[in-house]
Motif scaffolding. Structure first.
Motif, PDB file in Angstrom:
ATOM      1  N   ALA A 188      -7.269   2.804  -7.000  1.00  0.00           N
ATOM      2  CA  ALA A 188      -7.519   2.589  -5.572  1.00  0.00           C
ATOM      3  C   ALA A 188      -8.834   1.865  -5.311  1.00  0.00           C
ATOM      4  O   ALA A 188      -8.924   1.039  -4.397  1.00  0.00           O
ATOM      5  CB  ALA A 188      -7.481   3.915  -4.825  1.00  0.00           C
ATOM      6  N   ARG A 236      -4.655  -1.453  -0.721  1.00  0.00           N
ATOM      7  CA  ARG A 236      -4.811   0.006  -0.666  1.00  0.00           C
ATOM      8  C   ARG A 236      -4.232   0.528   0.647  1.00  0.00           C
ATOM      9  O   ARG A 236      -4.474  -0.002   1.717  1.00  0.00           O
ATOM     10  CB  ARG A 236      -6.292   0.361  -0.766  1.00  0.00           C
ATOM     11  CG  ARG A 236      -6.552   1.850  -0.846  1.00  0.00           C
ATOM     12  CD  ARG A 236      -8.030   2.181  -1.043  1.00  0.00           C
ATOM     13  NE  ARG A 236      -8.848   1.688   0.054  1.00  0.00           N
ATOM     14  CZ  ARG A 236      -9.855   0.818  -0.076  1.00  0.00           C
ATOM     15  NH1 ARG A 236     -10.181   0.332  -1.252  1.00  0.00           N
ATOM     16  NH2 ARG A 236     -10.536   0.437   0.968  1.00  0.00           N
ATOM     17  N   TRP A 268       1.294   1.927 -10.102  1.00  0.00           N
ATOM     18  CA  TRP A 268       0.462   0.724 -10.067  1.00  0.00           C
ATOM     19  C   TRP A 268       0.551  -0.019 -11.401  1.00  0.00           C
ATOM     20  O   TRP A 268       0.766  -1.232 -11.442  1.00  0.00           O
ATOM     21  CB  TRP A 268      -0.975   1.112  -9.734  1.00  0.00           C
ATOM     22  CG  TRP A 268      -1.936  -0.029  -9.705  1.00  0.00           C
ATOM     23  CD1 TRP A 268      -2.000  -1.037  -8.780  1.00  0.00           C
ATOM     24  CD2 TRP A 268      -2.962  -0.296 -10.658  1.00  0.00           C
ATOM     25  NE1 TRP A 268      -3.019  -1.901  -9.084  1.00  0.00           N
ATOM     26  CE2 TRP A 268      -3.633  -1.468 -10.245  1.00  0.00           C
ATOM     27  CE3 TRP A 268      -3.400   0.357 -11.804  1.00  0.00           C
ATOM     28  CZ2 TRP A 268      -4.704  -2.002 -10.939  1.00  0.00           C
ATOM     29  CZ3 TRP A 268      -4.471  -0.175 -12.496  1.00  0.00           C
ATOM     30  CH2 TRP A 268      -5.106  -1.340 -12.065  1.00  0.00           C
ATOM     31  N   GLY A 278       0.778  -1.233   0.000  1.00  0.00           N
ATOM     32  CA  GLY A 278       0.000   0.000   0.000  1.00  0.00           C
ATOM     33  C   GLY A 278       0.805   1.276   0.000  1.00  0.00           C
ATOM     34  O   GLY A 278       2.010   1.292   0.201  1.00  0.00           O
ATOM     35  N   ASP A 298      -3.675   6.127  -0.897  1.00  0.00           N
ATOM     36  CA  ASP A 298      -4.132   5.681  -2.212  1.00  0.00           C
ATOM     37  C   ASP A 298      -5.560   6.155  -2.444  1.00  0.00           C
ATOM     38  O   ASP A 298      -6.522   5.536  -1.979  1.00  0.00           O
ATOM     39  CB  ASP A 298      -4.059   4.148  -2.309  1.00  0.00           C
ATOM     40  CG  ASP A 298      -2.634   3.648  -2.296  1.00  0.00           C
ATOM     41  OD1 ASP A 298      -1.758   4.349  -2.847  1.00  0.00           O
ATOM     42  OD2 ASP A 298      -2.385   2.567  -1.736  1.00  0.00           O
TER      43      ASP A 298
END
Length: 159
Positions: free
Chosen positions: A67, A57, A44, A36, A61
């Motif tokens: 997210a 998450r 990502w 996270g 985020d």
């Protein structure tokens, strides 16, 4: 089996040094875990290139492009090993205990972040790992699991 664990990347775009880190330590791992605070769709997307990428998450985020696809806690099984993953929450000094209590003793390993501090400890009978912050201190963890289930952790400084 090898699990690469990263957390708290806190990067808006992919820095030049990340390609070397990825090819040297992350790509060869059987599983890549991000605990996270990935913070951007660019980062990502970059890590999504790994065939076995697991991400949760974090409290930073917020981008709905990625997210909303992530859970605050997840788990997976690989080669008979039960692994829990979360970011962590609450006061940093209490995070290891809070995380251990949230998962419980049925897990072999729990990966977490949030504190930006490396941790390889047993809390409430549960093996925990926190890789530190990849984005801020250049830290990651490599977990090696032998066929008999014993685990070893190596922390790596990438810069």
């Amino acid at each position: 089996m090898k699990i690469a664990v990263i957390s708290d990347t806190h990067m808006g775009s992919v820095p030049a040094w990340l390609d070397d880190v990825y090819s040297t330590w992350l790509a060869p791992a059987d599983v890549l875990v991000h605990c996270g605070d990935i913070t951007s769709v660019a980062i990502w997307s970059y890590f999504m290139q790994h065939d076995n990428f697991v991400c949760v998450r974090g409290n930073c985020d917020w981008d709905p492009q990625f997210a909303d696809l992530l859970k605050p806690m997840t788990s997976f099984e690989r080669d008979g090993l039960s692994v829990g993953v979360t970011h962590g929450w609450g006061p940093r000094s209490h995070v290891p205990v809070t995380v251990a209590q949230a998962f419980g003793p049925e897990y072999d390993l729990v990966c977490y972040g949030h504190t930006h501090a490396r941790d390889w400890s047993i809390v409430e009978g549960l093996q925990l790992v926190n890789p530190g912050s990849l984005g801020e201190s250049g830290s990651l963890a490599l977990i090696s699991i032998a066929t008999d289930g014993t685990m070893q952790c190596e922390f790596v400084d990438v810069f």
